[in-house]
Design a protein around this motif. Structure first.
Motif, PDB file in Angstrom:
ATOM      1  N   LEU A 182      12.777  -4.146 153.827  1.00 24.18           N
ATOM      2  CA  LEU A 182      11.417  -4.655 153.685  1.00 24.18           C
ATOM      3  C   LEU A 182      11.228  -5.795 154.670  1.00 24.18           C
ATOM      4  CD1 LEU A 182       8.941  -4.182 151.838  1.00 24.18           C
ATOM      5  CD2 LEU A 182       9.860  -5.921 150.330  1.00 24.18           C
ATOM      6  N   LYS A 183      10.019  -5.935 155.209  1.00 27.00           N
ATOM      7  CA  LYS A 183       9.724  -6.977 156.190  1.00 27.00           C
ATOM      8  C   LYS A 183       8.571  -7.833 155.714  1.00 27.00           C
ATOM      9  CE  LYS A 183      11.125  -3.885 159.872  1.00 27.00           C
ATOM     10  NZ  LYS A 183      10.718  -3.114 161.033  1.00 27.00           N
ATOM     11  N   VAL A 184       8.700  -9.148 155.933  1.00 26.88           N
ATOM     12  CA  VAL A 184       7.632 -10.100 155.620  1.00 26.88           C
ATOM     13  C   VAL A 184       7.298 -10.825 156.914  1.00 26.88           C
ATOM     14  CG1 VAL A 184       6.919 -12.053 154.220  1.00 26.88           C
ATOM     15  CG2 VAL A 184       8.525 -10.397 153.283  1.00 26.88           C
ATOM     16  N   GLU A 185       6.115 -10.552 157.462  1.00 26.33           N
ATOM     17  CA  GLU A 185       5.720 -11.143 158.737  1.00 26.33           C
ATOM     18  C   GLU A 185       5.108 -12.524 158.541  1.00 26.33           C
ATOM     19  OE1 GLU A 185       3.071  -8.304 160.421  1.00 26.33           O
ATOM     20  OE2 GLU A 185       4.685  -6.924 160.948  1.00 26.33           O
ATOM     21  N   GLY A 186       5.154 -13.316 159.608  1.00 22.48           N
ATOM     22  CA  GLY A 186       4.548 -14.643 159.588  1.00 22.48           C
ATOM     23  C   GLY A 186       5.494 -15.666 160.172  1.00 22.48           C
ATOM     24  N   CYS A 187       4.931 -16.752 160.674  1.00 24.61           N
ATOM     25  CA  CYS A 187       5.752 -17.818 161.244  1.00 24.61           C
ATOM     26  C   CYS A 187       5.226 -19.178 160.784  1.00 24.61           C
ATOM     27  CB  CYS A 187       5.748 -17.743 162.757  1.00 24.61           C
ATOM     28  SG  CYS A 187       6.812 -18.979 163.523  1.00 24.61           S
ATOM     29  N   PRO A 188       5.678 -19.664 159.677  1.00 18.97           N
ATOM     30  CA  PRO A 188       6.434 -18.988 158.628  1.00 18.97           C
ATOM     31  C   PRO A 188       5.489 -18.199 157.725  1.00 18.97           C
ATOM     32  CG  PRO A 188       6.133 -21.276 158.019  1.00 18.97           C
ATOM     33  CD  PRO A 188       5.505 -21.101 159.388  1.00 18.97           C
ATOM     34  N   PRO A 189       6.010 -17.222 156.998  1.00 22.20           N
ATOM     35  CA  PRO A 189       5.139 -16.470 156.086  1.00 22.20           C
ATOM     36  C   PRO A 189       4.713 -17.343 154.911  1.00 22.20           C
ATOM     37  CG  PRO A 189       7.407 -15.794 155.832  1.00 22.20           C
ATOM     38  CD  PRO A 189       7.379 -16.743 156.982  1.00 22.20           C
ATOM     39  N   ARG A 190       3.513 -17.124 154.447  1.00 20.08           N
ATOM     40  CA  ARG A 190       3.016 -17.897 153.309  1.00 20.08           C
ATOM     41  C   ARG A 190       3.772 -17.507 152.038  1.00 20.08           C
ATOM     42  NH1 ARG A 190      -1.716 -20.283 152.882  1.00 20.08           N
ATOM     43  NH2 ARG A 190      -2.118 -19.226 150.934  1.00 20.08           N
ATOM     44  N   PRO A 191       3.901 -18.417 151.080  1.00 18.26           N
ATOM     45  CA  PRO A 191       4.615 -18.103 149.842  1.00 18.26           C
ATOM     46  C   PRO A 191       4.041 -16.902 149.095  1.00 18.26           C
ATOM     47  CG  PRO A 191       4.233 -20.454 149.986  1.00 18.26           C
ATOM     48  CD  PRO A 191       3.495 -19.829 151.126  1.00 18.26           C
ATOM     49  N   ASP A 192       2.708 -16.721 149.152  1.00 16.78           N
ATOM     50  CA  ASP A 192       2.139 -15.576 148.434  1.00 16.78           C
ATOM     51  C   ASP A 192       2.562 -14.252 149.060  1.00 16.78           C
ATOM     52  OD1 ASP A 192       0.599 -16.070 150.691  1.00 16.78           O
ATOM     53  OD2 ASP A 192      -1.303 -15.637 149.719  1.00 16.78           O
ATOM     54  N   ARG A 193       2.834 -14.221 150.361  1.00 18.02           N
ATOM     55  CA  ARG A 193       3.326 -12.992 150.997  1.00 18.02           C
ATOM     56  C   ARG A 193       4.778 -12.713 150.598  1.00 18.02           C
ATOM     57  NH1 ARG A 193       1.597 -12.070 156.906  1.00 18.02           N
ATOM     58  NH2 ARG A 193       2.053  -9.978 156.185  1.00 18.02           N
ATOM     59  N   ILE A 194       5.560 -13.766 150.438  1.00 17.88           N
ATOM     60  CA  ILE A 194       6.943 -13.603 149.990  1.00 17.88           C
ATOM     61  C   ILE A 194       6.953 -13.093 148.557  1.00 17.88           C
ATOM     62  CG2 ILE A 194       9.109 -14.816 149.498  1.00 17.88           C
ATOM     63  CD1 ILE A 194       8.285 -16.743 151.836  1.00 17.88           C
ATOM     64  N   VAL A 195       6.105 -13.666 147.717  1.00 19.69           N
ATOM     65  CA  VAL A 195       5.998 -13.208 146.329  1.00 19.69           C
ATOM     66  C   VAL A 195       5.512 -11.768 146.276  1.00 19.69           C
ATOM     67  CG1 VAL A 195       4.800 -13.587 144.138  1.00 19.69           C
ATOM     68  CG2 VAL A 195       5.716 -15.538 145.395  1.00 19.69           C
ATOM     69  N   ALA A 196       4.569 -11.400 147.138  1.00 24.18           N
ATOM     70  CA  ALA A 196       4.070 -10.016 147.175  1.00 24.18           C
ATOM     71  C   ALA A 196       5.199  -9.056 147.545  1.00 24.18           C
ATOM     72  CB  ALA A 196       2.917  -9.897 148.165  1.00 24.18           C
ATOM     73  N   ALA A 197       6.056  -9.434 148.474  1.00 22.23           N
ATOM     74  CA  ALA A 197       7.193  -8.565 148.825  1.00 22.23           C
ATOM     75  C   ALA A 197       8.161  -8.418 147.648  1.00 22.23           C
ATOM     76  CB  ALA A 197       7.916  -9.137 150.041  1.00 22.23           C
ATOM     77  N   LEU A 198       8.404  -9.513 146.946  1.00 24.49           N
ATOM     78  CA  LEU A 198       9.290  -9.455 145.783  1.00 24.49           C
ATOM     79  C   LEU A 198       8.665  -8.620 144.666  1.00 24.49           C
ATOM     80  CD1 LEU A 198      10.537 -13.138 145.759  1.00 24.49           C
ATOM     81  CD2 LEU A 198      11.861 -11.115 146.387  1.00 24.49           C
ATOM     82  N   ARG A 199       7.342  -8.731 144.513  1.00 22.40           N
ATOM     83  CA  ARG A 199       6.659  -7.924 143.500  1.00 22.40           C
ATOM     84  C   ARG A 199       6.688  -6.445 143.855  1.00 22.40           C
ATOM     85  NH1 ARG A 199       0.968  -9.572 141.868  1.00 22.40           N
ATOM     86  NH2 ARG A 199       1.482  -8.201 140.148  1.00 22.40           N
ATOM     87  N   ALA A 200       6.652  -6.131 145.152  1.00 22.45           N
ATOM     88  CA  ALA A 200       6.741  -4.746 145.571  1.00 22.45           C
ATOM     89  C   ALA A 200       8.093  -4.143 145.170  1.00 22.45           C
ATOM     90  CB  ALA A 200       6.535  -4.618 147.071  1.00 22.45           C
ATOM     91  N   VAL A 201       9.117  -4.981 145.172  1.00 20.68           N
ATOM     92  CA  VAL A 201      10.455  -4.521 144.781  1.00 20.68           C
ATOM     93  C   VAL A 201      10.563  -4.396 143.266  1.00 20.68           C
ATOM     94  CG1 VAL A 201      12.903  -5.102 144.777  1.00 20.68           C
ATOM     95  CG2 VAL A 201      11.557  -5.422 146.851  1.00 20.68           C
ATOM     96  N   THR A 202      10.077  -5.416 142.548  1.00 28.11           N
ATOM     97  CA  THR A 202      10.213  -5.379 141.082  1.00 28.11           C
ATOM     98  C   THR A 202       9.180  -4.508 140.415  1.00 28.11           C
ATOM     99  OG1 THR A 202       8.814  -7.340 140.777  1.00 28.11           O
ATOM    100  CG2 THR A 202      11.189  -7.721 141.031  1.00 28.11           C
ATOM    101  N   GLY A 203       8.040  -4.310 141.075  1.00 27.89           N
ATOM    102  CA  GLY A 203       6.978  -3.509 140.467  1.00 27.89           C
ATOM    103  C   GLY A 203       6.224  -4.226 139.365  1.00 27.89           C
ATOM    104  N   ARG A 204       6.362  -5.531 139.285  1.00 29.25           N
ATOM    105  CA  ARG A 204       5.694  -6.307 138.224  1.00 29.25           C
ATOM    106  C   ARG A 204       4.557  -7.135 138.757  1.00 29.25           C
ATOM    107  NH1 ARG A 204      10.486  -9.143 135.094  1.00 29.25           N
ATOM    108  NH2 ARG A 204       8.821  -9.891 133.832  1.00 29.25           N
TER     109      ARG A 204
END
Length: 160
Positions: free
Chosen positions: A138-160
């Motif tokens: 999985l990839k999270v783009e940004g320099c640096p990526p915003r925290p909500d994008r990191i949380v969205a990637a984690l939610r994509a993995v957990t499905g919650r």
């Protein structure tokens, strides 16, 4: 006006919950059952992404409520959040860290430097992007990526 009266008249003030993410694409993510243990690996970053990861797990964004929990050992981790371009000195430790994780395991490249070396491309001590050293799920783009994008990637993995 008393404080209690003001509270009663104002009612509940909160943001709507974010929409549920799409179901996890990989079989490994589906097998994790809605909860992941996360190990963060700094492979040579400027620490901008680490600050955003800390904010993602802080009280405002609270990634833990979506089933993601930080752990200290790769032996306990299901998912590795890797930041920064992989330096020559970190290439082998990164391989060993990912190899020490139990299966199913996922690797998430966080930030532009992890994806394509960003500002550090062509540097003397840079081995390459994270995908050049270990497989990335999985990839999270940004320099640096915003925290909500990191949380969205984690939610994509957990499905919650």
């Amino acid at each position: 006006m008393s404080l209690l009266r003001k509270i009663r008249e104002t009612g509940r003030v909160a943001e709507d919950a974010p929409p549920r993410p799409a179901p996890a694409a990989s079989a490994a993510a589906r097998r994790l059952g809605g909860s992941v243990q996360v190990r963060c690996v700094d492979a040579g970053s400027c620490n901008g992404c680490e600050i955003e990861i800390a904010a993602a797990f802080g009280p405002v964004y609270d990634a833990e409520r979506y089933g993601a929990r930080l752990v200290a050992s790769p032996r306990h981790a299901d998912l590795a959040l890797v930041t920064g371009p992989v330096t020559r000195n970190m290439a082998e430790p990164l391989r060993r860290t990912v190899a020490a994780m139990p299966r199913p395991r996922l690797v998430v490249a966080v930030g532009d430097c992890a994806l394509n070396c960003g500002e550090f491309a062509g540097g003397h001590g840079v081995e390459g992007a994270v995908a050049d050293v270990v497989p990335v799920d999985l990839k999270v783009e940004g320099c640096p990526p915003r925290p909500d994008r990191i949380v969205a990637a984690l939610r994509a993995v957990t499905g919650r």
